[in-house]
Design a protein around this motif. Sequence first.
Motif, PDB file in Angstrom:
ATOM      1  N   UNK A   1       0.851  -1.183   0.000  1.00 15.23           N
ATOM      2  CA  UNK A   1       0.000   0.000   0.000  1.00 15.23           C
ATOM      3  C   UNK A   1       0.890   1.237   0.000  1.00 15.23           C
ATOM      4  N   UNK A   2       0.659   2.121  -0.960  1.00 19.04           N
ATOM      5  CA  UNK A   2       1.401   3.371  -1.038  1.00 19.04           C
ATOM      6  C   UNK A   2       0.518   4.504  -0.530  1.00 19.04           C
ATOM      7  N   UNK A   3       1.016   5.253   0.422  1.00 17.47           N
ATOM      8  CA  UNK A   3       0.270   6.386   0.967  1.00 17.47           C
ATOM      9  C   UNK A   3       1.096   7.650   0.792  1.00 17.47           C
ATOM     10  N   UNK A   4       0.547   8.580   0.023  1.00 20.47           N
ATOM     11  CA  UNK A   4       1.190   9.879  -0.164  1.00 20.47           C
ATOM     12  C   UNK A   4       0.885  10.778   1.028  1.00 20.47           C
ATOM     13  N   UNK A   5       1.863  11.567   1.421  1.00 17.30           N
ATOM     14  CA  UNK A   5       1.628  12.472   2.547  1.00 17.30           C
ATOM     15  C   UNK A   5       2.529  13.690   2.434  1.00 17.30           C
ATOM     16  N   UNK A   6       2.163  14.723   3.168  1.00 17.68           N
ATOM     17  CA  UNK A   6       3.034  15.880   3.329  1.00 17.68           C
ATOM     18  C   UNK A   6       3.303  16.052   4.813  1.00 17.68           C
ATOM     19  N   UNK A   7       4.450  16.596   5.111  1.00 14.15           N
ATOM     20  CA  UNK A   7       4.831  16.826   6.500  1.00 14.15           C
ATOM     21  C   UNK A   7       5.373  18.243   6.608  1.00 14.15           C
ATOM     22  N   UNK A   8       4.925  18.942   7.648  1.00 16.87           N
ATOM     23  CA  UNK A   8       5.406  20.292   7.856  1.00 16.87           C
ATOM     24  C   UNK A   8       5.457  20.599   9.343  1.00 16.87           C
ATOM     25  N   UNK A   9       6.447  21.397   9.723  1.00 22.07           N
ATOM     26  CA  UNK A   9       6.571  21.802  11.113  1.00 22.07           C
ATOM     27  C   UNK A   9       7.425  20.854  11.918  1.00 22.07           C
ATOM     28  N   UNK A  10       7.612  21.199  13.175  1.00 23.77           N
ATOM     29  CA  UNK A  10       8.417  20.395  14.084  1.00 23.77           C
ATOM     30  C   UNK A  10       7.682  20.264  15.412  1.00 23.77           C
ATOM     31  N   UNK A  11       8.101  19.262  16.173  1.00 28.02           N
ATOM     32  CA  UNK A  11       7.504  19.059  17.482  1.00 28.02           C
ATOM     33  C   UNK A  11       6.701  17.780  17.546  1.00 28.02           C
ATOM     34  N   UNK A  12       5.708  17.760  18.401  1.00 27.50           N
ATOM     35  CA  UNK A  12       4.863  16.596  18.606  1.00 27.50           C
ATOM     36  C   UNK A  12       4.038  16.332  17.340  1.00 27.50           C
ATOM     37  N   UNK A  13       4.037  15.092  16.825  1.00 26.30           N
ATOM     38  CA  UNK A  13       3.323  14.802  15.572  1.00 26.30           C
ATOM     39  C   UNK A  13       1.810  14.964  15.713  1.00 26.30           C
TER      40      UNK A  13
ATOM     41  N   UNK B   1      -7.710   9.051  26.486  1.00 30.36           N
ATOM     42  CA  UNK B   1      -7.160  10.235  25.838  1.00 30.36           C
ATOM     43  C   UNK B   1      -8.279  11.221  25.514  1.00 30.36           C
ATOM     44  N   UNK B   2      -7.964  12.516  25.436  1.00 37.26           N
ATOM     45  CA  UNK B   2      -8.996  13.499  25.079  1.00 37.26           C
ATOM     46  C   UNK B   2      -9.619  13.204  23.717  1.00 37.26           C
ATOM     47  N   UNK B   3     -10.937  13.337  23.650  1.00 37.14           N
ATOM     48  CA  UNK B   3     -11.678  13.138  22.406  1.00 37.14           C
ATOM     49  C   UNK B   3     -12.722  14.237  22.291  1.00 37.14           C
ATOM     50  N   UNK B   4     -12.676  14.999  21.204  1.00 40.49           N
ATOM     51  CA  UNK B   4     -13.628  16.083  20.980  1.00 40.49           C
ATOM     52  C   UNK B   4     -14.329  15.867  19.648  1.00 40.49           C
ATOM     53  N   UNK B   5     -15.648  15.950  19.668  1.00 40.53           N
ATOM     54  CA  UNK B   5     -16.464  15.875  18.462  1.00 40.53           C
ATOM     55  C   UNK B   5     -16.844  17.298  18.068  1.00 40.53           C
ATOM     56  N   UNK B   6     -16.407  17.745  16.912  1.00 42.82           N
ATOM     57  CA  UNK B   6     -16.722  19.089  16.434  1.00 42.82           C
ATOM     58  C   UNK B   6     -17.786  19.024  15.355  1.00 42.82           C
TER      59      UNK B   6
ATOM     60  N   UNK C   1      -5.613  22.945  21.459  1.00 44.20           N
ATOM     61  CA  UNK C   1      -5.971  22.831  22.873  1.00 44.20           C
ATOM     62  C   UNK C   1      -6.279  21.390  23.255  1.00 44.20           C
ATOM     63  N   UNK C   2      -6.966  20.679  22.378  1.00 41.71           N
ATOM     64  CA  UNK C   2      -7.341  19.292  22.677  1.00 41.71           C
ATOM     65  C   UNK C   2      -6.133  18.377  22.718  1.00 41.71           C
ATOM     66  N   UNK C   3      -5.173  18.644  21.854  1.00 34.64           N
ATOM     67  CA  UNK C   3      -4.017  17.750  21.731  1.00 34.64           C
ATOM     68  C   UNK C   3      -2.784  18.257  22.479  1.00 34.64           C
ATOM     69  N   UNK C   4      -2.944  19.305  23.275  1.00 38.88           N
ATOM     70  CA  UNK C   4      -1.809  19.842  24.033  1.00 38.88           C
ATOM     71  C   UNK C   4      -1.375  18.831  25.085  1.00 38.88           C
ATOM     72  N   UNK C   5      -0.101  18.859  25.436  1.00 40.06           N
ATOM     73  CA  UNK C   5       0.406  17.969  26.485  1.00 40.06           C
ATOM     74  C   UNK C   5      -0.247  18.315  27.814  1.00 40.06           C
TER      75      UNK C   5
END
Length: 286
Positions: free
Chosen positions: A25-37, A228-233, A282-286
């Motif tokens: 399976x080939x999955x294309x992706x882009x990655x940007x930024x640094x820190x926690x994924x 883990x935190x879970x938010x439905x928007x 805010x939801x995914x903050x440490x």
Amino acid sequence: MPFSYSRWCVVLMLPGSQAGHSRRVLINYVRRGQGKPLLLVHGLGSSWHTWQTILEPLAAERAVVAIDLPGFGKSPPLAGEVSVQTLAAAVALFLREHDLLGTDAVGSSLGARLVLELARRGEVLGAVVLLGPGGFWVGWERLAFQSSIRMSMQLARTLKFAMPSITAHEWSRSLLLARFSPYARKLAPALVLEEMRSYASARSFEPMLKDFMRGAPLKGSPLGRISKPMVIGWGRLDRICHPRQATRVQQLFPDARLHWFERCGHYPHWDAPEETAQLILETTAD
């Protein structure tokens, strides 16, 4: 920092396959930024480009990984069954191959349904934000979703060569995406054009829509199971997945918190990008 484009080969044992019959399976992706994924998973017919409205603020604080699901964007389709289960399995293996198990994730529509499935299993994802997850309709809501999505796909394919001109004008963007966003006229022409091109070229659109319509309903998770935190928007003006469906999701996932986007349609990251980015961070903050 410029976007980095990559396509990664993973090996996936599809449900029901015989031992020794693995599939690439080939999955294309882009990655940007640094820190926690932070993983971003798009909706049915879209690609990673749908997140361009919030990539900058997210990448300022996180290492954002936005994927093209198999059969969408630049990712080739799965060989064999195309379903919520096989796409979820492909995403899970992508995370494992990239040492991203336990990462926080955001999903939109179909992508939110996949993220919910992985969150329910446990140990695959961290905190999650779910924007208008699909699949929680009853009665006429199912047909409304199917007709809206299929009409958008047919328009994108029929008018493919005229799309640059159509997306260039506010009035035509409003007509084109009337069911998706009450503010489509304000969206960048390049974003809308890319969305329509994604719809027109999505090779797994039909089989995924068929499974989405006829597949087994998602199982929930009892209170206290998801730590883990879970938010439905959910957008109050969502005409694709009607707002009444939000309470059904929360009943199945009582550990989740419900966040209403007051003046948004199906894509809060389009209609309220600042609010959406803030909610995610805010939801995914440490």
